[in-house]
Design an enzyme around this catalytic site. Structure first.
Site, PDB file in Angstrom:
ATOM      1  CE  LYS A  19      -2.179  -1.180   3.828  1.00 26.01           C
ATOM      2  NZ  LYS A  19      -1.551  -2.503   4.066  1.00 26.01           N
ATOM      3  NE  ARG A 127       7.519  -2.693   6.494  1.00 24.24           N
ATOM      4  CZ  ARG A 127       6.195  -2.675   6.553  1.00 24.24           C
ATOM      5  NH1 ARG A 127       5.495  -2.138   5.569  1.00 24.24           N
ATOM      6  NH2 ARG A 127       5.590  -3.231   7.576  1.00 24.24           N
ATOM      7  NE  ARG A 160       5.610  -0.927  10.363  1.00 26.80           N
ATOM      8  CZ  ARG A 160       4.528  -0.937   9.587  1.00 26.80           C
ATOM      9  NH1 ARG A 160       4.536  -0.315   8.423  1.00 26.80           N
ATOM     10  NH2 ARG A 160       3.437  -1.561   9.967  1.00 26.80           N
ATOM     11  NE  ARG A 171       1.551  -5.535  10.851  1.00 26.24           N
ATOM     12  CZ  ARG A 171       2.641  -5.310  10.130  1.00 26.24           C
ATOM     13  NH1 ARG A 171       3.817  -5.816  10.512  1.00 26.24           N
ATOM     14  NH2 ARG A 171       2.575  -4.583   9.051  1.00 26.24           N
TER      15      ARG A 171
END
Ligand code: G5P
Ligand code: MG
Length: 223
Positions: A19, A127, A160, A171
């Site tokens: 996204k 990431r 993160r 999640r």
């Protein structure tokens, strides 16, 4: 408002579906303002605001923050936007949030990124994020120019806290139970557009072509 009607769009998809990556391309090509609920929450955590301190443990555990808090925050910010339009990323994430948004604004389109869960798990562990801007990198897919540093500011990148494998699983679970029903909500309103794939570079041309058609039909109607 004239020829260029204000475009109101939402981008949806499971955690790690791309996204943020896709949003960066959309805002560059179409001049929308990007608003990511996750980026706003993480900036609050980094700045140690009252909201950030309250929400941190929720987010680190991979749980959603309370509907009323996030809805009030996002809707307030949206009312202040005065540009050619906006793209919401990460909100709404429950049917209750979608209803709150629906009461305030009529949406033109909802872009749904349908990416398999297995692909996602591999991505999130590699990431790296620049928290103040929300810019994301990936050690395989789009590495920063200098390892560990943001391309624009040169500031350090971090991983993160919620990208640990157990948290990613949680999640994805909350996506299935709480967010998938939102897709049905938008499908029934006729605004849902789903794009399926495993690579952002292959999905992007389809999203871009779809938005070009959408923008031209909306500006014709506004004229
Ligand atoms: P967020 O911040 O909204 P998520 O979990 O929905 O977080 P996330 O993790 O930010 O979504 P994304 O934006 O969909 O993922 O994906 P991305 O960052 O662009 O891409 C993921 C990685 O894959 C990156 O490293 C990217 O470079 C790489 N990548 C992209 N495309 C490709 C590709 O084609 N190939 C490869 N190999 N790599 C690729 O929400 C976080 C938390 O905030 C709270 C919740 O606690 C949530 O868990 N929250 C809310 N709670 C309640 N209600 C809301 N509305 C909330 N919003 C946030
Ligand atoms: Mg994101």
């Amino acid at each position: 408002m004239g020829l260029s009607k204000m475009i109101r769009a939402v981008i949806m998809g499971p955690p790690g579906s791309g996204k943020g990556t896709m949003s960066a391309r959309i805002i560059k090509s179409f001049g929308l303002q990007h608003m990511s609920s996750g980026d706003i929450l993480r900036a609050n955590i980094q700045d140690k605001t009252e909201l950030g301190l309250l929400m941190k443990s929720c987010i680190d555990q991979g749980q959603l923050v309370p509907d009323d808090i996030i809805s009030r925050l996002i809707l307030n910010d949206l009312r202040k936007i005065d540009s050619s339009g906006w793209l919401l990323d990460g909100f709404p994430r429950t049917v209750s949030q979608a209803e709150a948004l629906d009461h305030a604004f009529a949406l033109d389109t909802v872009i749904n990124l349908n990416v398999p869960f297995q692909t996602i798990k591999e991505r999130l562990t590699s990431r790296w994020t620049h928290i103040p801007s929300g810019r994301v990198y990936n050690t395989d897919f789009n590495p920063p120019k200098v390892p560990g540093l943001d391309d624009v500011t040169g500031e350090p990148l971090v991983q993160r806290d919620d990208d640990r494998p157990e948290t990613v699983t949680r999640r994805l679970k909350s996506y299935e139970t709480q967010t998938e029903p939102v897709l049905e909500f938008y499908r029934s309103k006729g605004v849902l557009e789903t794009f399926t794939g495993t690579e952002t570079n292959k999905i992007w041309p389809h999203v871009e072509a779809f938005l070009h058609r959408k923008f031209s039909s909306l500006s014709q109607r506004a004229a």
